[in-house]
Design an enzyme around this catalytic site. Sequence first.
Site, PDB file in Angstrom:
ATOM      1  CB  CYS A  92      -2.991  -2.106   3.352  1.00 55.23           C
ATOM      2  SG  CYS A  92      -4.526  -1.480   3.928  1.00 55.23           S
ATOM      3  CB  SER A 110      -2.186  -2.846   8.491  1.00 54.48           C
ATOM      4  OG  SER A 110      -3.221  -3.229   9.524  1.00 54.48           O
ATOM      5  CB  CYS A 111      -5.822  -4.949   3.863  1.00 55.79           C
ATOM      6  SG  CYS A 111      -7.300  -3.976   4.617  1.00 55.79           S
TER       7      CYS A 111
END
Length: 203
Positions: A111, A115-116
């Site tokens: 990501c 911080s997906c």
Amino acid sequence: MAHDHDDQGHDHGQEPPGEMELRVKALESLLVEKGLVDPAALDAIVDHFEHRVGPRNGARVVARAWTDVAYKSRLMADATSAIAELGYSGGQGDHMVVVENDPGVHNLVVCTLCSCYPWPVLGLPPVWYKSAPYRSRAVIDPRGVIAEFGTRLPDEIEVRVWDSTAEIRYLVLPERPAGTEGLTEDALAALVTRDGMIGTARL
């Protein structure tokens, strides 16, 4: 780039708590004392992340895809629905896409903006996944990053990098290891690692 290791041979029960652990315990005690947090609710949250979400869920998805051709077809066509068939759904996992490794292709997930991460199938993201060096270098030098995790890929293997976002989160479907034809689904799931489902490792 640091990542998690099992510290086998060390007696963690004898180690003094670290500064962060002490801070967390102090904050928890204060919040409970003030009546702002219910200890039972905290226990439920911890139990949820330790036992109900995490890499073991993703490993079950991978093992099912390895052993059930029809399930794999559904997984590749509509990952969100296929993953939900196994009971894994919810926030951070509403729009899933599965990308498959094969002998000529290796997939890596990052990501680049934040911080997906697909919590229902991988649990909480590791610290390194959220770090700026990983987020930038995974795109610029994916082979170098993967090598730092101990996986050196031959030049003939194409590396594809997938950028997770709030709209789409990716899960890597690793190749099934050779010689595992006689293993049960449970035994296969035990072979699947979190890093293999992110793409920093190749099973």
